[in-house]
Write a protein that holds these residues in place. Structure first.
Motif, PDB file in Angstrom:
ATOM      1  N   LEU A  26      29.463  52.470  99.093  1.00  0.00           N
ATOM      2  CA  LEU A  26      28.395  52.124  98.168  1.00  0.00           C
ATOM      3  C   LEU A  26      27.715  50.831  98.577  1.00  0.00           C
ATOM      4  O   LEU A  26      28.377  49.867  98.958  1.00  0.00           O
ATOM      5  CB  LEU A  26      28.952  51.959  96.754  1.00  0.00           C
ATOM      6  N   ALA A  85      23.263  65.081  95.097  1.00  0.00           N
ATOM      7  CA  ALA A  85      22.801  65.167  93.711  1.00  0.00           C
ATOM      8  C   ALA A  85      21.812  66.307  93.482  1.00  0.00           C
ATOM      9  O   ALA A  85      21.524  66.658  92.339  1.00  0.00           O
ATOM     10  CB  ALA A  85      22.153  63.842  93.297  1.00  0.00           C
ATOM     11  N   GLU A 108      34.900  60.538  94.898  1.00  0.00           N
ATOM     12  CA  GLU A 108      34.157  60.607  93.643  1.00  0.00           C
ATOM     13  C   GLU A 108      32.762  60.011  93.820  1.00  0.00           C
ATOM     14  O   GLU A 108      32.623  58.863  94.275  1.00  0.00           O
ATOM     15  CB  GLU A 108      34.914  59.845  92.556  1.00  0.00           C
ATOM     16  N   ALA A 109      31.738  60.798  93.455  1.00  0.00           N
ATOM     17  CA  ALA A 109      30.363  60.298  93.495  1.00  0.00           C
ATOM     18  C   ALA A 109      30.256  59.094  92.573  1.00  0.00           C
ATOM     19  O   ALA A 109      30.805  59.082  91.478  1.00  0.00           O
ATOM     20  CB  ALA A 109      29.390  61.392  93.067  1.00  0.00           C
ATOM     21  N   GLY A 110      29.543  58.065  93.017  1.00  0.00           N
ATOM     22  CA  GLY A 110      29.390  56.850  92.226  1.00  0.00           C
ATOM     23  C   GLY A 110      30.518  55.848  92.429  1.00  0.00           C
ATOM     24  O   GLY A 110      30.398  54.694  92.056  1.00  0.00           O
ATOM     25  N   VAL A 111      31.618  56.304  92.999  1.00  0.00           N
ATOM     26  CA  VAL A 111      32.742  55.419  93.298  1.00  0.00           C
ATOM     27  C   VAL A 111      32.915  55.309  94.810  1.00  0.00           C
ATOM     28  O   VAL A 111      32.976  54.218  95.364  1.00  0.00           O
ATOM     29  CB  VAL A 111      34.056  55.924  92.645  1.00  0.00           C
ATOM     30  N   ASP A 112      32.968  56.456  95.471  1.00  0.00           N
ATOM     31  CA  ASP A 112      33.192  56.488  96.918  1.00  0.00           C
ATOM     32  C   ASP A 112      31.908  56.681  97.724  1.00  0.00           C
ATOM     33  O   ASP A 112      31.876  56.364  98.907  1.00  0.00           O
ATOM     34  CB  ASP A 112      34.169  57.617  97.270  1.00  0.00           C
ATOM     35  N   TYR A 113      30.882  57.227  97.119  1.00  0.00           N
ATOM     36  CA  TYR A 113      29.607  57.424  97.807  1.00  0.00           C
ATOM     37  C   TYR A 113      28.499  57.542  96.773  1.00  0.00           C
ATOM     38  O   TYR A 113      28.751  57.812  95.594  1.00  0.00           O
ATOM     39  CB  TYR A 113      29.632  58.658  98.720  1.00  0.00           C
ATOM     40  N   GLU A 114      27.270  57.303  97.217  1.00  0.00           N
ATOM     41  CA  GLU A 114      26.108  57.431  96.347  1.00  0.00           C
ATOM     42  C   GLU A 114      25.557  58.847  96.489  1.00  0.00           C
ATOM     43  O   GLU A 114      25.111  59.238  97.572  1.00  0.00           O
ATOM     44  CB  GLU A 114      25.042  56.406  96.726  1.00  0.00           C
ATOM     45  N   ALA A 115      25.574  59.614  95.418  1.00  0.00           N
ATOM     46  CA  ALA A 115      25.161  61.020  95.475  1.00  0.00           C
ATOM     47  C   ALA A 115      23.696  61.186  95.865  1.00  0.00           C
ATOM     48  O   ALA A 115      23.343  62.145  96.547  1.00  0.00           O
ATOM     49  CB  ALA A 115      25.437  61.702  94.138  1.00  0.00           C
ATOM     50  N   ASP A 116      22.830  60.238  95.458  1.00  0.00           N
ATOM     51  CA  ASP A 116      21.405  60.366  95.777  1.00  0.00           C
ATOM     52  C   ASP A 116      21.105  60.134  97.253  1.00  0.00           C
ATOM     53  O   ASP A 116      20.153  60.679  97.793  1.00  0.00           O
ATOM     54  CB  ASP A 116      20.572  59.387  94.945  1.00  0.00           C
TER      55      ASP A 116
END
Length: 184
Positions: A26, A85, A108-116
Motif C-alpha cells: 500500500l 475492484a 486482503e484488499a485494503g490491507v495487503d494491496y490497493e484494489a483500485d
C-alpha cells in the motif's frame, strides 16, 4: 508555476525491488508480499469441455489485435487492464480476475494491496500454425520507450487455450533494469 505557452512535464519515479519488480503493498510503504514467485504449472486450471471455454476462445479472437509489423522491434497491439475492484466485462476479464485472485489468495484488499490500482493486464494472441512469436520478455514497453527502464510484471501468467504456438520458456534470472543502449 507554469509559464504561458510552456508544457508541464510529468516525471514519474520508478521504484523496483532487488528482483526488478515494482514493490507490492500500500502507498509508499510496501509490505513484504506474501506471494509465491516460484514457477507453477496448472495444466488442469481450464477445461476445454467447460461450457464457458468456447466463449473464452471467441473473446480472444475479438480482442486480438497484435501482429508483428515489418521493420518494428515489437508487435503493436492492444493490451487491456482490469483492476481487482472492477467487474469483469467479458469472459477474458473474468479469467484475468480469477488468476489475480489465485495469486493473491490469503491477501486482503485494503490491507495487503490497493484494489483500485492492483489487478491484471491482459492481451491475446490468436496464432496460426505459420505465425512466429520471437523470443521476448513481457514488460512495459511504453516505459522502456520513454525512459529505457525495463519494468516487468510483478507476476506473469501464460495461458494456452489451443495447441497452436511455441513453448513458453521460464528463466530463473533477473533481467537488467535498463535497456543496454540507454545505459551510460
Amino acid at each position: 508555476q507554469e509559464q504561458a505557452g510552456q508544457a508541464s512535464e510529468c516525471i514519474q519515479e520508478i521504484v523496483l525491488d532487488e528482483n526488478g519488480r515494482v514493490p507490492a503493498g500500500l502507498g509508499g510503504c510496501p509490505r513484504p508480499a506474501r506471494l509465491n514467485y516460484e514457477f507453477q504449472s496448472l495444466p488442469n486450471l481450464l477445461d476445454a469441455r467447460h461450457k464457458g471455454f468456447e466463449q473464452l476462445v471467441l473473446d480472444c479472437k475479438t480482442a486480438f489485435g497484435t501482429r508483428q509489423q515489418q521493420g518494428k522491434q515489437y508487435s503493436t497491439g492492444d493490451t487491456y487492464w482490469v483492476s481487482a475492484a472492477d467487474e469483469p466485462r467479458c469472459a477474458l476479464e473474468k479469467l484475468a480476475k480469477d488468476v489475480f485472485a489465485l495469486h493473491t489468495r490469503g491477501l486482503e484488499a485494503g490491507v495487503d494491496y490497493e484494489a483500485d490500482t492492483s489487478g491484471a493486464e491482459w492481451w491475446t494472441l490468436v496464432l496460426q500454425p505459420h505465425d512466429d512469436v520471437g523470443l521476448h520478455w513481457d514488460r512495459d514497453y511504453a516505459v522502456e520507450e520513454d525512459s529505457g527502464w525495463l519494468v516487468h510484471p510483478h507476476l506473469g501468467t501464460v495461458t494456452y487455450l489451443t495447441s497452436v504456438g511455441g513453448p513458453t520458456v521460464v528463466l530463473s534470472r533477473v533481467a537488467p533494469w535498463m535497456n543496454a543502449q540507454d545505459q551510460c
